[in-house]
Design a protein around this motif. Structure first.
Motif, PDB file in Angstrom:
ATOM      1  N   THR B  98       3.558   7.393  -5.696  1.00  0.00           N
ATOM      2  CA  THR B  98       3.017   6.101  -5.250  1.00  0.00           C
ATOM      3  C   THR B  98       1.671   6.293  -4.565  1.00  0.00           C
ATOM      4  O   THR B  98       0.732   5.537  -4.786  1.00  0.00           O
ATOM      5  N   LEU B  99       1.579   7.322  -3.729  1.00  0.00           N
ATOM      6  CA  LEU B  99       0.330   7.545  -3.003  1.00  0.00           C
ATOM      7  C   LEU B  99      -0.808   7.903  -3.952  1.00  0.00           C
ATOM      8  O   LEU B  99      -1.957   7.535  -3.720  1.00  0.00           O
ATOM      9  N   ILE B 100      -0.468   8.636  -5.016  1.00  0.00           N
ATOM     10  CA  ILE B 100      -1.501   8.974  -5.994  1.00  0.00           C
ATOM     11  C   ILE B 100      -2.066   7.701  -6.617  1.00  0.00           C
ATOM     12  O   ILE B 100      -3.255   7.593  -6.899  1.00  0.00           O
ATOM     13  N   ASP B 101      -1.189   6.691  -6.794  1.00  0.00           N
ATOM     14  CA  ASP B 101      -1.634   5.421  -7.375  1.00  0.00           C
ATOM     15  C   ASP B 101      -2.444   4.564  -6.413  1.00  0.00           C
ATOM     16  O   ASP B 101      -3.108   3.629  -6.830  1.00  0.00           O
TER      17      ASP B 101
ATOM     18  N   LEU C 206       5.567  -9.843 -15.852  1.00  0.00           N
ATOM     19  CA  LEU C 206       5.360  -9.973 -14.406  1.00  0.00           C
ATOM     20  C   LEU C 206       4.622  -8.755 -13.849  1.00  0.00           C
ATOM     21  O   LEU C 206       3.733  -8.882 -13.012  1.00  0.00           O
ATOM     22  N   THR C 207       5.006  -7.568 -14.332  1.00  0.00           N
ATOM     23  CA  THR C 207       4.318  -6.361 -13.882  1.00  0.00           C
ATOM     24  C   THR C 207       2.838  -6.430 -14.220  1.00  0.00           C
ATOM     25  O   THR C 207       1.977  -6.166 -13.384  1.00  0.00           O
ATOM     26  N   ALA C 267       1.672  -5.656  -2.949  1.00  0.00           N
ATOM     27  CA  ALA C 267       1.588  -5.835  -4.396  1.00  0.00           C
ATOM     28  C   ALA C 267       2.129  -4.601  -5.110  1.00  0.00           C
ATOM     29  O   ALA C 267       2.907  -4.701  -6.066  1.00  0.00           O
ATOM     30  N   LEU C 268       1.759  -3.421  -4.584  1.00  0.00           N
ATOM     31  CA  LEU C 268       2.210  -2.168  -5.183  1.00  0.00           C
ATOM     32  C   LEU C 268       3.740  -2.060  -5.115  1.00  0.00           C
ATOM     33  O   LEU C 268       4.398  -1.683  -6.090  1.00  0.00           O
ATOM     34  N   LEU C 269       4.279  -2.409  -3.957  1.00  0.00           N
ATOM     35  CA  LEU C 269       5.731  -2.394  -3.796  1.00  0.00           C
ATOM     36  C   LEU C 269       6.390  -3.348  -4.783  1.00  0.00           C
ATOM     37  O   LEU C 269       7.383  -3.019  -5.426  1.00  0.00           O
ATOM     38  N   GLY C 273       8.957  -2.400  -7.632  1.00  0.00           N
ATOM     39  CA  GLY C 273      10.253  -3.072  -7.651  1.00  0.00           C
ATOM     40  C   GLY C 273      10.527  -3.672  -9.021  1.00  0.00           C
ATOM     41  O   GLY C 273      11.601  -3.496  -9.601  1.00  0.00           O
ATOM     42  N   LEU C 274       9.515  -4.348  -9.549  1.00  0.00           N
ATOM     43  CA  LEU C 274       9.662  -4.972 -10.861  1.00  0.00           C
ATOM     44  C   LEU C 274       9.961  -3.933 -11.924  1.00  0.00           C
ATOM     45  O   LEU C 274      10.805  -4.145 -12.793  1.00  0.00           O
ATOM     46  N   GLN C 275       9.249  -2.799 -11.828  1.00  0.00           N
ATOM     47  CA  GLN C 275       9.449  -1.772 -12.841  1.00  0.00           C
ATOM     48  C   GLN C 275      10.849  -1.185 -12.749  1.00  0.00           C
ATOM     49  O   GLN C 275      11.510  -0.988 -13.756  1.00  0.00           O
TER      50      GLN C 275
END
Lengths: 345, 280, 285
Positions: B98-101, C206-207, C267-269, C273-275
């Motif tokens: 995640t951090l890489i992203d 959605l992703t 947004a990343l979370l 989550g969606l994935q």
């Protein structure tokens, strides 16, 4: 195999490029001139002329690198580490700040060169759309309801501070010294300002290209340039009978030139700005030369005559004007509310 | 009959196709054409003259230099991260991924800002840098750092899913046969991922050469010294030198086209290895 | 504690025969920390100087709020437009055969490869009142460039590939037999598409929309050329950060950045989550 090779190749390319850049540096002198926004065309011409002259006299190549932006922003960049050999900014207050806060030049810098260290002056005029549909003639027309005014952000732009002070000086003159009236007047003008760009050039783009606003409060030189670049059939210049004498000063940045060993060439560069050759270029680029006798009379004829007051007469100098009007929480912060909304800061 | 129920009526089909083609033409092709049209508006001579400007040439050199430093560094990082993540299990792995992203979801402006806060004269390390007389902000190192930041994830992202999928069996076999670790990587792992690697390098390079926001924040905009090509485009544009601005833009657009072409070629020839991880 | 978890803590878990974990992991984490994590921490620390109420005060000044509003609403609108046209594009690329398909497919990635500043000036040139497209609208008094519409155009441009490239592979892998079954059971083609196919695409869609949205919120280069940058009207949050920076209000810039960073994280979370959700439900990302 291919991995290691390509890494090595990439590193070699990187090194090669770096050494190429470094070796170029070694043969020539490079000066960095941190300037304000509308001087782009002016310094392009001046730098070429200076490089020719220096090459002829000293048989050495000199390249002057320029950075442009709002004057206040540029000053703060220099304070913040932008390595400028010379600064050529819109107003003395910004160079004062570099001396005071950045300690990069002595505080008496302005007395080191003639004419308050200003090789050229300018003033503030109005640019309107062709035919002047809103019939703008003088400062009070800018404060009228329904007139949209474009001017840059006084926090970052030098021209914007001259604009603001010119309006203030006008009302002060008209009301015979009533500061409260001047404040109300300037407030009314800024109520008509929909956008504050960070530099004069940004405002030019907003007004000329993006068709925002009825009137653009502008440097005289920038006003001429707009006509030249966008066509005289699109814009008219309106010269108010009263305005401010804008003195954009220049200075060495002592700490930098001494460290880089560029003091002689930097000093020669600044002296060059006062030379007849440079003064001619200055007038041709719509700046008012400090030595008009050197300039082409045809160029000089383009400058209208109007009543000009100085910052020292009306505001007691830049230090005072800066503190009273443009410091954080000072008058400008108190009065600027973008069109139709409440306070911003 | 079978086909009929599995597809739409011709009218719907044509409408959808027209919508898609029209949309892409309007939003993608037309801007690209506009770049070249604007650049050539005053004829090829004016166009070519734009490249004679020494400041523009310096901008091109700087852009190449920055990419030549940023891309290899991110390449080494991408391979290291992918090796660690794909071939080993360790706690916090998903956090690391995640951090890489992270740089993908950070505004470019913020990517530049962080370095100003860190290395600016009034920043955390500013005074130290000043003592050492090492310039980062308003100089090339700052531009390189900001570029590395925004292009950070590209290569790692292409490699991680692919190397994860390929597992460790082949490498283990090579090691059993007596190959050294590095040799195993070079002769077993690398050939398996080379196309994905190339693909990542392409994207990384395109972004590194084209980054605007982050670089703009740290550059100082000194012509001929700290202006990259995208910044030079902006400067020329603000000087009403539209032909010049678009001329420099054609180089960047050309780079984009080459990138897309190479990428399509890779996908077409080596599609299987690349089928995943098309998300950016 | 399970054996696996215990092993996890000792950091070399499954006794892997492969070498190089230490050096690659060490390098990756060090590099990540130096380039990304430490600088971002400094940013947050700088904002924290203001205190939570200070950040709040900066973030809720009318101009900042307006800029955040502009950024969010227009990014959302652009993401929705892309949801529609991106899905259609993906559909056409996966399901239909037509000449030039490969070219169209390649073109989708253009916004990834074209520098944002180039996109910005190109779009501004097209949509200005004297541009190829702008002049079609000018007679009706509609201005696109230098208004919020311009921002929308730019954000549609940069967000398009995200939707297409997330929906496309899922659509490709979709089992056609389900559609056959639906048709056999008497559903019309429209019913099949809207009741069977689209729901299966929804997580990917959605992703894609979330990715496009996240990118759009932070976008700077392509927008500033076409936006007009008017406070309260067409000023985006990243531009306001630059303005604060130019006024050398570092704390203010850091505060707005921190707010945006927090939103990016969310947004990343949401995307992760969606994935995860779609993996669980459908067996693919």
């Amino acid at each position: 195999m291919s991995m290691r090779q390509s890494l090595l190749a990439a590193a070699a390319i990187a090194l090669g490029l770096m050494s190429a850049i470094v070796s170029v540096r070694a043969q020539e002198v490079v000066l960095t001139n941190v300037s304000y926004d509308p001087t782009r065309e002016l310094y392009k011409a001046l730098n070429e002329a200076f490089a020719r002259e220096w090459q002829a006299k000293h048989n050495q190549k000199v390249t002057v690198r320029v950075s442009h932006g709002g004057s206040g922003k540029q000053a703060r960049s220099v304070i913040d580490g932008l390595e400028a050999d010379v600064v050529t900014l819109a107003l003395a207050g910004d160079i004062d700040a570099i001396a005071r806060e950045g300690k990069r030049l002595p505080e008496n810098w302005q007395s080191r060169l003639p004419n308050n260290a200003s090789p050229y002056t300018s003033t503030i005029v109005f640019v309107v759309r062709k035919g002047n549909p809103k019939a703008i003639k003088d400062w009070p027309d800018l404060a009228k309801q329904g007139v949209s005014v474009v001017t840059p952000n006084p926090k970052t732009s030098g021209g914007a501070r001259w604009n603001y002070l010119a309006a203030w000086a006008y009302e002060l003159d008209r009301s015979k010294g009533d500061q409260a009236a001047a404040r109300k007047f300037v407030e009314a003008i800024y109520r008509n300002v929909p956008v504050l760009d960070s530099g004069a050039r940004g405002s030019t783009t907003t007004f000329a290209q993006r068709a925002v606003g009825d009137v653009f409060i502008s440097w005289e030189n920038e006003a001429f340039l707009i006509q030249q670049e966008f066509g005289a059939d699109k814009f008219d210049i309106v010269v108010p009978p009263f305005s401010i004498l804008a003195e954009p000063p220049v200075s060495l940045v002592d700490v930098v030139v001494d460290k880089r060993g560029t003091r002689p060439v930097a000093q020669a560069y600044l002296d060059f700005l006062y030379s007849p050759a440079a003064q001619r270029i200055i007038a041709r680029n719509f700046y008012r030369p400090s030595k008009p006798e050197a300039a082409d009379p045809a160029d000089l004829a383009r400058f209208p005559k109007l009543k000009l007051v100085t910052i020292d007469e009306v505001f007691g100098g830049w230090t005072k004007a800066q503190a009273e009007h443009f410091a954080d929480g000072a008058v400008f912060d108190q009065i600027y509310k973008p069109a139709g909304k409440t306070a911003t800061r | 009959m079978r086909n009929d129920v599995l597809t739409e009526s011709p009218i719907v089909r044509w409408t959808l196709l027209a919508l898609a083609v029209g949309f892409l033409a309007l939003f993608l092709v037309l801007p690209l054409l506009a770049v070249f049209a604007e650049a050539l508006r005053r004829g090829p001579e004016t166009f070519l003259k734009a490249f004679a400007d020494p400041d523009t040439q310096a901008a091109i050199r700087l852009t190449l230099l920055v990419a030549a430093i940023a891309v290899p560094l991110n390449l080494v990082f991408g391979i290291s991260a992918a090796w660690a993540v794909a071939k080993f299990e360790f706690p916090g792995k998903s956090l690391l991924v995640t951090l890489i992203d992270l740089p993908f979801s950070v505004s470019p402006v913020v990517s530049g800002l962080v370095y100003v806060l860190l290395f600016g004269a009034k920043g955390l390390l500013g005074p130290v840098m000043d003592d050492w007389d090492f310039k980062i902000i308003f100089a090339v190192p700052g531009i390189v750092l900001a570029t590395i930041f925004v292009t950070f994830p590209f290569i790692a992202r292409e490699l991680i899913p692919l190397m994860q999928e390929q597992g460790t069996a082949e490498e283990e076999a090579a090691l059993t046969l007596g190959a050294s670790g590095f040799r195993t990587f070079l002769t077993v792992t690398l050939p398996n991922v080379r196309w994905a690697l190339l693909y990542g390098v392409l994207l990384c390079n395109a972004r590194a050469m084209g980054e605007f926001g982050a670089v703009s924040v740290v550059s100082g905009h000194i012509r001929g010294l700290t202006n990259t090509m995208p910044l030079q485009v902006e400067i020329l544009y603000n000087e009403y030198d539209f032909v010049g601005a678009f001329a420099v833009a054609t180089l960047l657009a050309g780079l984009a086209l080459v990138t897309l072409g190479a990428k399509s070629l890779l996908e077409w020839r080596y599609g299987d290895g690349l089928a995943r991880a098309h998300r950016h | 504690m399970s054996v696996a978890a215990l092993r996890g803590w000792t950091s070399i878990p499954k006794p892997s025969a492969l070498p190089g974990f230490g050096i690659t992991f060490g390098f990756a984490v060090t590099y990540l920390s130096l380039i990304v994590l430490i600088p971002l921490t400094v940013l947050v620390a700088r904002a924290a100087d203001l205190g939570l109420d200070g950040i709040w005060r900066v973030a809720t000044t009318p101009r900042v709020l307006a800029a955040l509003e502009v950024s969010f609403f227009i990014s959302a609108a652009a993401a929705l437009v892309n949801a529609l046209f991106g899905t259609i594009t993906a559909w056409v690329l996966v399901r239909y055969e037509f000449p030039g398909k490969r070219l169209l497919d390649a073109a989708v990635d253009l916004p990834f490869a074209l520098p944002t500043a180039v996109a910005g000036i190109a779009l501004a040139a097209l949509y200005a009142t004297n541009g190829w497209i702008g002049e079609l609208f000018a007679p009706w008094g509609v201005k696109i460039a230098f208004t919020p519409w311009g921002i929308l155009i730019a954000l549609i441009f940069i967000g398009l590939p995200f939707v297409v490239r997330t929906v496309q592979p899922v659509l490709q892998d979709l089992d056609r037999e389900v559609e056959e079954a639906s048709a056999t059971l008497g559903a019309s083609r429209a019913q099949t598409v809207f009741r069977v196919v689209l729901p299966a695409l929804l997580p990917a869609l959605l992703t894609g929309v979330a990715l496009a949205f996240a990118r759009a919120v932070g976008e700077y280069g392509s927008v500033i050329f076409i936006a007009g940058n008017m406070p309260f009207v067409s000023e985006i949050a990243p531009l306001l950060i630059v303005t604060k920076l130019e006024e050398f209000d570092y704390a203010g810039a850091a505060a707005i950045s921190t707010v945006m960073l927090a939103i990016s994280f969310l947004a990343l979370l949401a995307i992760n989550g969606l994935q995860a959700f779609s993996r669980r439900r459908l067996g693919h990302a």
